[in-house]
Design an enzyme around this catalytic site. Structure first.
Site, PDB file in Angstrom:
ATOM      1  N   HIS A 135       0.728  -1.183  -0.015  1.00 15.30           N
ATOM      2  CA  HIS A 135      -0.087  -0.058  -0.003  1.00 15.30           C
ATOM      3  C   HIS A 135       0.909   1.384   0.049  1.00 15.30           C
ATOM      4  O   HIS A 135       1.901   1.087   0.211  1.00 15.30           O
ATOM      5  CB  HIS A 135      -0.971   0.036   1.231  1.00 15.30           C
ATOM      6  CG  HIS A 135      -2.080  -0.702   1.118  1.00 15.30           C
ATOM      7  ND1 HIS A 135      -2.178  -2.189   1.253  1.00 15.30           N
ATOM      8  CD2 HIS A 135      -3.407  -0.601   0.724  1.00 15.30           C
ATOM      9  CE1 HIS A 135      -3.348  -2.547   1.325  1.00 15.30           C
ATOM     10  NE2 HIS A 135      -4.234  -1.774   0.964  1.00 15.30           N
ATOM     11  N   LYS A 139      -1.028   4.955   4.761  1.00 13.63           N
ATOM     12  CA  LYS A 139      -1.943   4.172   5.401  1.00 13.63           C
ATOM     13  C   LYS A 139      -1.785   3.651   6.546  1.00 13.63           C
ATOM     14  O   LYS A 139      -0.645   3.737   7.160  1.00 13.63           O
ATOM     15  CB  LYS A 139      -1.960   2.734   4.534  1.00 13.63           C
ATOM     16  CG  LYS A 139      -3.169   1.982   5.161  1.00 13.63           C
ATOM     17  CD  LYS A 139      -3.138   0.782   3.999  1.00 13.63           C
ATOM     18  CE  LYS A 139      -4.064  -0.418   4.634  1.00 13.63           C
ATOM     19  NZ  LYS A 139      -5.573   0.338   5.085  1.00 13.63           N
TER      20      LYS A 139
END
Ligand SMILES: NC(=O)C1=CN([C@@H]2O[C@H](COP(=O)(O)OP(=O)(O)OC[C@H]3O[C@@H](n4cnc5c(N)ncnc54)[C@H](OP(=O)(O)O)[C@@H]3O)[C@@H](O)[C@H]2O)C=CC1
Ligand SMILES: O=C(O)C1=N[C@H](C(=O)O)C[C@H](O)C1
Length: 249
Positions: A135, A139
């Site tokens: 990701h 995040k």
């Protein structure tokens, strides 16, 4: 006679996902945005909504859901961080509201839902399974909600097939080098600028491996699932976890 549009509120509306949701709902036939709110805003404008979409933060989402259920608002939730304990709390909150629907999906992208389903199907045929999720570096949570959900689906399939944990001869190593164990499935998290949301599910067996990979290259990938969720939650009472239950899979 034309039907009146579904009135939608968005929580987390100034965030990466929330902004994309506001744009998607505004552009979708039969839906309209009536409230676009973020952290610190007064929630009173939500009284104009029928369905509220929440893409906020694992730390705040339970309070938000309590508010929504108490105010008879259907909810479509993409925010991550749902443990079994949180789901049980939510079921209790919903119990006195039999016509209210809450849909929680760890991932609204079609390909991610399919990848999880394919992984669950493959799980019983392989000795070992591991997950790598990748990701963007903004995040908040690790491992991702999608990877946790995938690991639980694989774990359930392995358990039903009577499989032992995958063989692993590691006797020494640095903490974290073998990932976090969820249902005996090691999950490895990568965070890099430039990425959006990606997952690889790896299976190993006798003389072969199988890799299932999904890539969200843009946050618009989540929007068809979110819009489907908004349209379906109004006639889907109770708690639904996972978009696979809404899609005709
Ligand atoms: N299910 C799915 O398909 C997907 C799920 N996600 C999940 O959605 C969540 C949000 O992701 P993302 O948009 O990238 O995050 P962002 O940080 O970009 O956006 C979250 C927004 O919500 C605000 N916020 C925080 N707490 C509250 C609260 N209690 N009430 C209202 N607003 C709040 C934040 O404000 P502030 O910055 O001031 O705190 C921020 O503006 C994460 O849990 C992520 O994992 C993401 C993509 C897809
Ligand atoms: O934070 C994100 O970006 C994402 N969060 C969800 C998750 O934790 O699985 C869904 C998707 O992976 C994007």
């Amino acid at each position: 006679m034309t039907e009146s549009p579904i009135r939608v509120g968005v929580l987390g509306a100034r965030g990466r996902m929330g902004q994309t949701v506001v744009d998607a709902v505004e552009g979708a036939p039969g839906l309209e945005v009536v409230a676009a709110l973020d952290a610190g805003d007064d929630f009173a404008p939500l009284s104009a909504a029928q369905v509220v979409v929440d893409f906020t933060h694992p730390d705040g989402v339970m309070d938000n859901l309590k508010y929504l259920v108490e105010h008879d608002l259907h909810a479509v939730v993409g925010t991550t961080g749902f443990s079994e304990e949180r789901l049980a709390t939510l079921r209790s909150l919903l119990a006195p509201k039999p016509s209210l629907g809450v849909l929680i999906a760890p991932n609204f992208a079609l390909g991610a839902v399919l990848a999880m389903r394919f992984a669950a199907q493959a799980a019983k045929f392989y000795q070992s399974a591991e997950i790598i999720e990748l990701h963007h570096n903004r995040k908040a949570d690790a491992p991702s909600g999608t990877a946790s959900h995938t690991a639980r689906m694989i774990g359930a399939a392995r358990k039903a097939a009577g499989l032992e944990p995958g063989p692993d001869a590691t006797t020494s190593g640095l903490d974290g080098a073998r990932g976090a164990l969820i249902e005996d499935v090691p999950v490895h998290s990568v965070r890099l600028p430039g990425l959006v949301a990606h997952e690889e599910i790896l299976f190993g067996g006798v003389g072969e491996t199988l890799t299932i990979r999904h890539d969200s290259l843009d946050r618009t990938s989540f929007m068809p699932g979110v819009l489907l969720g908004v349209r379906s939650v109004v006639s889907r009472p109770g708690l639904t976890v996972g978009l696979e239950n809404v899609l005709d899979l």
